[in-house]
Structure formats: C-alpha cells, structure tokens
Write a protein that holds these residues in place. Structure first.
Motif, PDB file in Angstrom:
ATOM      1  N   GLY A 122       0.608  -1.084  -0.020  1.00 44.98           N
ATOM      2  CA  GLY A 122      -0.072   0.014   0.073  1.00 44.98           C
ATOM      3  C   GLY A 122       0.816   1.262  -0.104  1.00 44.98           C
ATOM      4  O   GLY A 122       0.462   2.340  -0.514  1.00 44.98           O
ATOM      5  N   VAL A 123       1.910   1.144   0.707  1.00 44.51           N
ATOM      6  CA  VAL A 123       2.818   2.218   0.897  1.00 44.51           C
ATOM      7  C   VAL A 123       3.410   2.746  -0.482  1.00 44.51           C
ATOM      8  O   VAL A 123       3.452   3.706  -1.027  1.00 44.51           O
ATOM      9  N   ALA A 124       3.957   1.602  -1.185  1.00 49.63           N
ATOM     10  CA  ALA A 124       4.697   1.557  -2.496  1.00 49.63           C
ATOM     11  C   ALA A 124       3.701   2.132  -3.312  1.00 49.63           C
ATOM     12  O   ALA A 124       3.993   3.125  -4.027  1.00 49.63           O
ATOM     13  N   LEU A 125       2.610   1.571  -3.574  1.00 52.96           N
ATOM     14  CA  LEU A 125       1.809   2.122  -4.503  1.00 52.96           C
ATOM     15  C   LEU A 125       1.067   3.643  -4.285  1.00 52.96           C
ATOM     16  O   LEU A 125       1.013   4.278  -5.230  1.00 52.96           O
ATOM     17  N   ALA A 126       0.874   3.835  -2.968  1.00 51.09           N
ATOM     18  CA  ALA A 126       0.470   5.248  -2.748  1.00 51.09           C
ATOM     19  C   ALA A 126       1.600   6.250  -3.144  1.00 51.09           C
ATOM     20  O   ALA A 126       1.305   7.335  -3.771  1.00 51.09           O
ATOM     21  N   TRP A 127       2.732   5.694  -2.800  1.00 49.89           N
ATOM     22  CA  TRP A 127       3.766   6.752  -3.286  1.00 49.89           C
ATOM     23  C   TRP A 127       3.948   6.851  -4.744  1.00 49.89           C
ATOM     24  O   TRP A 127       4.188   8.011  -5.197  1.00 49.89           O
ATOM     25  N   LEU A 128       3.964   5.780  -5.318  1.00 48.77           N
ATOM     26  CA  LEU A 128       3.952   5.755  -6.890  1.00 48.77           C
ATOM     27  C   LEU A 128       3.090   6.670  -7.408  1.00 48.77           C
ATOM     28  O   LEU A 128       3.105   7.514  -8.297  1.00 48.77           O
ATOM     29  N   PHE A 158       1.748  14.277  -8.821  1.00 49.80           N
ATOM     30  CA  PHE A 158       2.247  15.789  -8.685  1.00 49.80           C
ATOM     31  C   PHE A 158       3.548  15.856  -8.612  1.00 49.80           C
ATOM     32  O   PHE A 158       3.725  16.949  -8.536  1.00 49.80           O
ATOM     33  N   ARG A 159       4.657  14.829  -8.675  1.00 52.44           N
ATOM     34  CA  ARG A 159       5.819  15.093  -9.040  1.00 52.44           C
ATOM     35  C   ARG A 159       6.636  15.617  -7.841  1.00 52.44           C
ATOM     36  O   ARG A 159       7.427  16.466  -8.001  1.00 52.44           O
ATOM     37  N   TYR A 160       5.982  15.475  -6.680  1.00 50.06           N
ATOM     38  CA  TYR A 160       6.604  15.885  -5.312  1.00 50.06           C
ATOM     39  C   TYR A 160       6.790  14.591  -4.552  1.00 50.06           C
ATOM     40  O   TYR A 160       6.008  14.131  -4.136  1.00 50.06           O
ATOM     41  N   SER A 161       8.220  14.426  -4.259  1.00 48.12           N
ATOM     42  CA  SER A 161       8.461  13.352  -3.443  1.00 48.12           C
ATOM     43  C   SER A 161       8.245  13.342  -2.181  1.00 48.12           C
ATOM     44  O   SER A 161       7.615  12.438  -1.454  1.00 48.12           O
ATOM     45  N   ILE A 198      10.045  16.407  -8.387  1.00 46.59           N
ATOM     46  CA  ILE A 198      10.848  15.264  -9.074  1.00 46.59           C
ATOM     47  C   ILE A 198      11.292  15.608 -10.782  1.00 46.59           C
ATOM     48  O   ILE A 198      10.288  15.864 -11.173  1.00 46.59           O
ATOM     49  N   GLY A 199      12.404  15.609 -10.752  1.00 51.69           N
ATOM     50  CA  GLY A 199      12.934  16.027 -12.080  1.00 51.69           C
ATOM     51  C   GLY A 199      13.350  17.206 -12.350  1.00 51.69           C
ATOM     52  O   GLY A 199      13.894  17.659 -13.385  1.00 51.69           O
ATOM     53  N   ALA A 200      13.130  18.200 -11.600  1.00 50.53           N
ATOM     54  CA  ALA A 200      13.528  19.663 -11.778  1.00 50.53           C
ATOM     55  C   ALA A 200      14.976  19.754 -10.916  1.00 50.53           C
ATOM     56  O   ALA A 200      15.135  19.272 -10.059  1.00 50.53           O
ATOM     57  N   LYS A 201      15.676  20.665 -11.668  1.00 55.60           N
ATOM     58  CA  LYS A 201      17.213  20.756 -10.980  1.00 55.60           C
ATOM     59  C   LYS A 201      16.892  21.748  -9.897  1.00 55.60           C
ATOM     60  O   LYS A 201      15.948  22.252  -9.602  1.00 55.60           O
ATOM     61  N   ASN A 202      17.871  21.849  -8.986  1.00 54.69           N
ATOM     62  CA  ASN A 202      17.832  22.702  -7.880  1.00 54.69           C
ATOM     63  C   ASN A 202      18.206  24.083  -8.302  1.00 54.69           C
ATOM     64  O   ASN A 202      17.946  24.793  -7.579  1.00 54.69           O
ATOM     65  N   ARG A 203      18.702  24.309  -9.549  1.00 53.77           N
ATOM     66  CA  ARG A 203      19.217  25.459 -10.069  1.00 53.77           C
ATOM     67  C   ARG A 203      17.862  26.069 -10.755  1.00 53.77           C
ATOM     68  O   ARG A 203      17.375  25.292 -11.401  1.00 53.77           O
ATOM     69  N   THR A 204      17.841  27.260 -10.711  1.00 52.37           N
ATOM     70  CA  THR A 204      16.899  28.189 -11.551  1.00 52.37           C
ATOM     71  C   THR A 204      17.553  29.245 -11.866  1.00 52.37           C
ATOM     72  O   THR A 204      18.266  29.818 -11.333  1.00 52.37           O
ATOM     73  N   ARG A 205      17.105  29.951 -13.091  1.00 55.75           N
ATOM     74  CA  ARG A 205      17.376  31.070 -13.433  1.00 55.75           C
ATOM     75  C   ARG A 205      16.361  32.112 -13.696  1.00 55.75           C
ATOM     76  O   ARG A 205      15.035  31.749 -13.911  1.00 55.75           O
TER      77      ARG A 205
END
Length: 193
Positions: A78-84, A90-93, A146-153
């Motif tokens: 259930g944890v794995a399924l919910a996280w995925l 939403f792409r937020y870990s 998730i997938g965004a670099k830590n740097r922004t311009r």
C-alpha cells in the motif's frame, strides 16, 4: 536523495535505509515476535536521531518503508502504490511520502494488527514532523518537483503561481515600477514521470 539527480545514489540510499528498518524487524520476528513492532519503532528512531550524528538523522521515510515491509507486506504494498501514484500525479517526492505513510495505519487496522497499527501511527506522525519544512514549501509552492534541477534562472522572491518573479528583491523605499518581472525558468534534468 532523488532530487540530487544521481539515481544510483538515490536507489542505494533507499535500499540501505529500508534495510535499517527491515532487518531488525525480521530478526525480532524470528527470535521475539511479540516485540517486532517495538523493534521496528526503535530502528526507525535510531535512523531519525542517531547518536553518532548528534541526533540529526534522516526524515525516516525509507526506514519506515523497511519496517512496514517486515511487519506487514500488505501495508508495504500500500505504501509503495500510494507513493508511486502521488509521485506520478504531482511530481513531489515529499507529498508522495506524506500520503504514503498514512496508508499502513489503515491497512494494519483492517488486518487486525494492533501492534503494527500503533507502530505505524507513531512513525507516520514522526515522518510528518520531520517533513515540516517540506510541508511549508508545499504550501508556499516552492517545494522542488521530481525531475527539476535545484538551480533556477531568473527565480527570486515573487509569486510562483504567476510564472513570473521579480528579477531582484525590491526594497520598501523603491517604487514598484523599477522592479522588473522576468519569466521564471526551471531547467529539467529528467523527463517527466
């Protein structure tokens, strides 16, 4: 770890932190089954507050997952399924983790595992506590995806929801007309989920 961009390091960290929770519980199940949930909570607390790191440890999600894998494989699923699911949508870990840790108390309650219910509630509450900064960033719209670099311009303080931001902070004495807005560009290192 996933936001660092090093998927191998993130996977190794996830595996080792999960084993920190699972191995003690598996040993307890073999030698002292009545104490397995308590042993899981102890392993979890040891990860959150390690003595050798001056009680400054991780946020506990992977260790929580490991404990649940050993205590209740159904709750782990259930944890794995919910996280995925939440991470994909939403792409937020951090959001995925916060939602996922709420699953085991419900699943273990439905299975009648009162020891696992108590352990999972305590651990979920501590995961939420350890994620308080992430929760604040989620609410403010500044949590990295998730997938965004830590740097922004061109991204400074400003309204994130508008897609524009001030090129520099404006002092109270400066007229608003000299504060120029520029597009906020977030470079993506990974393909979307």
């Amino acid at each position: 770890m996933l936001r660092t961009g090093n998927k191998g390091l993130a996977a190794a960290t996830l595996l080792l932190d999960a084993l920190k929770g699972a191995v003690p519980v598996w040993l307890a199940l073999a030698y002292a089954p009545g104490l397995s949930a308590l042993v899981g909570v102890a392993a979890f607390l040891g990860h959150l507050y390690p003595v050798w790191l001056k009680f400054k440890g991780g946020k506990g999600v992977a260790t929580y997952i490991g404990v649940m894998l050993a205590l209740s494989p159904v709750a782990f699923a259930g944890v794995a399924l919910a996280w995925l699911l939440v991470a994909r949508l939403f792409r937020y870990s951090s959001l995925a983790a916060l939602v996922a840790v709420l699953v085991p108390p419900v699943v273990t309650a439905l299975l009648g595992r009162t020891d696992a219910v108590a352990a999972s509630v305590v651990m979920a509450a501590l995961v939420w506590f350890k994620h308080s900064a992430n929760i604040a960033r989620l609410r403010a719209g500044t949590e990295p995806r998730i997938g965004a670099k830590n740097r922004t311009r061109g991204c400074g303080p400003g309204p994130a929801s508008a897609g524009m931001t001030l090129s520099r902070p404006c002092g109270a004495a400066e007229p608003a007309s000299i504060c120029v807005q520029v597009p906020c560009v977030v470079e993506s290192k990974f393909a979307p989920l």
